[in-house]
Design an enzyme around this catalytic site. Sequence first.
Site, mmCIF file in Angstrom:
data_model
loop_
_atom_site.group_PDB
_atom_site.id
_atom_site.type_symbol
_atom_site.label_atom_id
_atom_site.label_comp_id
_atom_site.label_asym_id
_atom_site.label_seq_id
_atom_site.Cartn_x
_atom_site.Cartn_y
_atom_site.Cartn_z
ATOM 1 N N LYS A 41 0.805 -1.216 0.000
ATOM 2 C CA LYS A 41 0.000 0.000 0.000
ATOM 3 C C LYS A 41 0.844 1.275 0.000
ATOM 4 O O LYS A 41 0.363 2.339 -0.354
ATOM 5 C CB LYS A 41 -0.979 -0.027 1.165
ATOM 6 C CG LYS A 41 -2.025 -1.130 0.953
ATOM 7 C CD LYS A 41 -3.026 -1.226 2.053
ATOM 8 C CE LYS A 41 -4.139 -2.201 1.712
ATOM 9 N NZ LYS A 41 -3.697 -3.621 1.782
HETATM 10 C C1 PLP Z 1 -4.458 -4.650 1.287
HETATM 11 C C2 PLP Z 1 -3.722 -5.920 1.175
HETATM 12 C C3 PLP Z 1 -4.149 -6.918 0.280
HETATM 13 C C4 PLP Z 1 -5.395 -6.780 -0.549
HETATM 14 O O1 PLP Z 1 -5.284 -5.785 -1.543
HETATM 15 P P1 PLP Z 1 -6.616 -5.203 -2.210
HETATM 16 O O2 PLP Z 1 -6.145 -4.098 -3.093
HETATM 17 O O3 PLP Z 1 -7.468 -4.705 -1.085
HETATM 18 O O4 PLP Z 1 -7.253 -6.318 -2.951
HETATM 19 C C5 PLP Z 1 -3.382 -8.063 0.186
HETATM 20 N N1 PLP Z 1 -2.286 -8.249 0.943
HETATM 21 C C6 PLP Z 1 -1.852 -7.313 1.812
HETATM 22 C C7 PLP Z 1 -0.642 -7.589 2.634
HETATM 23 C C8 PLP Z 1 -2.545 -6.121 1.951
HETATM 24 O O5 PLP Z 1 -2.098 -5.197 2.805
#
Ligand code: PLP
Length: 487
Positions: free
Chosen positions: A109
């Site tokens: 993220k």
């Molecule tokens: C947020 C997250 C996901 C999922 O991603 P999305 O964009 O919500 O589908 C998967 N793995 C980790 C470690 C995350 O932080």
Amino acid sequence: MQYQSTRNTSPVTTSSSEAIARGISPDGGLFVPQSFPKADLAGWQGLSYPALAEKVLAGYLTDYPAEFLKAATEATYGAAFGGKAGHLQPVRAGLYALELWHGPTCAFKDYALQLMPKLLVQAKKNLGRTETTRILVATSGDTGKAALAGYAGLAGVEIAVFYPNAGTSEIQRLQMVTQPGENVAVYAVNGNFDDAQTGVKRVFGDAAVAEELKGRGYCLSSANSINWGRLAPQIVYYFYAYYRLVESGVLALGEPVDFCVPTGNFGDILAGYYAKQMGLPVGKLLCASNKNNVLTDFIKTGTYDARREFYKTESPSMDILISSNLERLLFHLSGSAEAVAGWMKELATTGRYTVDATTLAKLQESFGCGCADDAAGSAEIRARFEQDHYLCDTHTAVAFRVAEDARRAGVPMVVLSTASPFKFPRAVLAALGGPVPESDFAAMAALCEKTGEKAPASLKILDTLPVRFTKVIAPEDIRAVALGADI
Ligand SMILES: *Cc1c(COP(=O)(O)O)cnc(C)c1O
């Protein structure tokens, strides 16, 4: 490039600045670009990560000055990612991990949330706005910290983060509640992620809240992946990974690659769909789910049914029953805001909807799917470590498991590795076998010992930092927090 809402049948278009400043459309829909800019597939070869990001974003953020995009991408994807932005790690023949956790909070993220604050500040400049932006974030764990790290200390912005009480790992919680900064606040919400997300969404749709805040010189915005500014930066690493495969001779330019993505809110994998629409030779996009496999069922059958038990798993960032960004995909596949508005209304009232056969066929043309529960994920962590000396986290493990069943002869498979294994040290250690200490920090040390890998410094120091936020609230209280109450 103009944007419109996924639910507005008489398309009123807005600029990218407006879409990013608002976060969500007033009709409850999500902003989507009206077309897909074309990639210069041959011309973009060999670009550095920041330079590639600049090219990709320029196609979408057309009302941002070119000098801004250049400066912002350079400032974001250089030192903060330790020179490892978009790092592609070979795991075994034909299988690669796109390691997206070399940023400051050790989850993918960061790619969006280190850039988005800059996009928001510039959007306000572009629009001539001077109000204070109050950002509300619902998080299942990783978004919260990444958003806090991105927005802390930024002038003209305040941020409040809501996470499910006892729904995150200890490390994730400490990452959030120790966040420094005068303009940040963190709340535990009694309920699961969907409760927190629904609570935040309700506030965004509350005209009285908007009116009241406007009078006080405030506006609300979102840092969740429903904001276009979260999605666009994620398109870049699909291109970057592809070029690494071409560079190393695994692929000739134009040959396809498959991606497998551990999925929750459908933002990360949707960015891959955008890359494909721009001209990246993507074969299949594989949607990997944990035991909360509502998306697996949907991609197989065309029926989205959220009326099911919610499971807390070892991959908490994927513990989601309502995947917000799917709405954007449904709009692009069906081409109909009317249809999308209908499905979303059905989902809100009955908890389920079924798409038409044409939309389902298009969905299945680009997407595959699969799911793995905690036991399967755990076995996968162990298998990858014992067979390939590759250590992965619990989310990435789900994707490795799903990828294994979906691999096609002659087509390389890239698994998006979304978090550092040291963010979930107890679960990873348990998967490798051997005793698991009670504390995350002892487990982190044991994991280093066992694997010879180094834990990120930003995680190791967490138990020495002061805890700043301890409040637990009800989902209904999110509204009062939005209005500025110090609950
Ligand atoms: C947020 C997250 C996901 C999922 O991603 P999305 O964009 O919500 O589908 C998967 N793995 C980790 C470690 C995350 O932080």
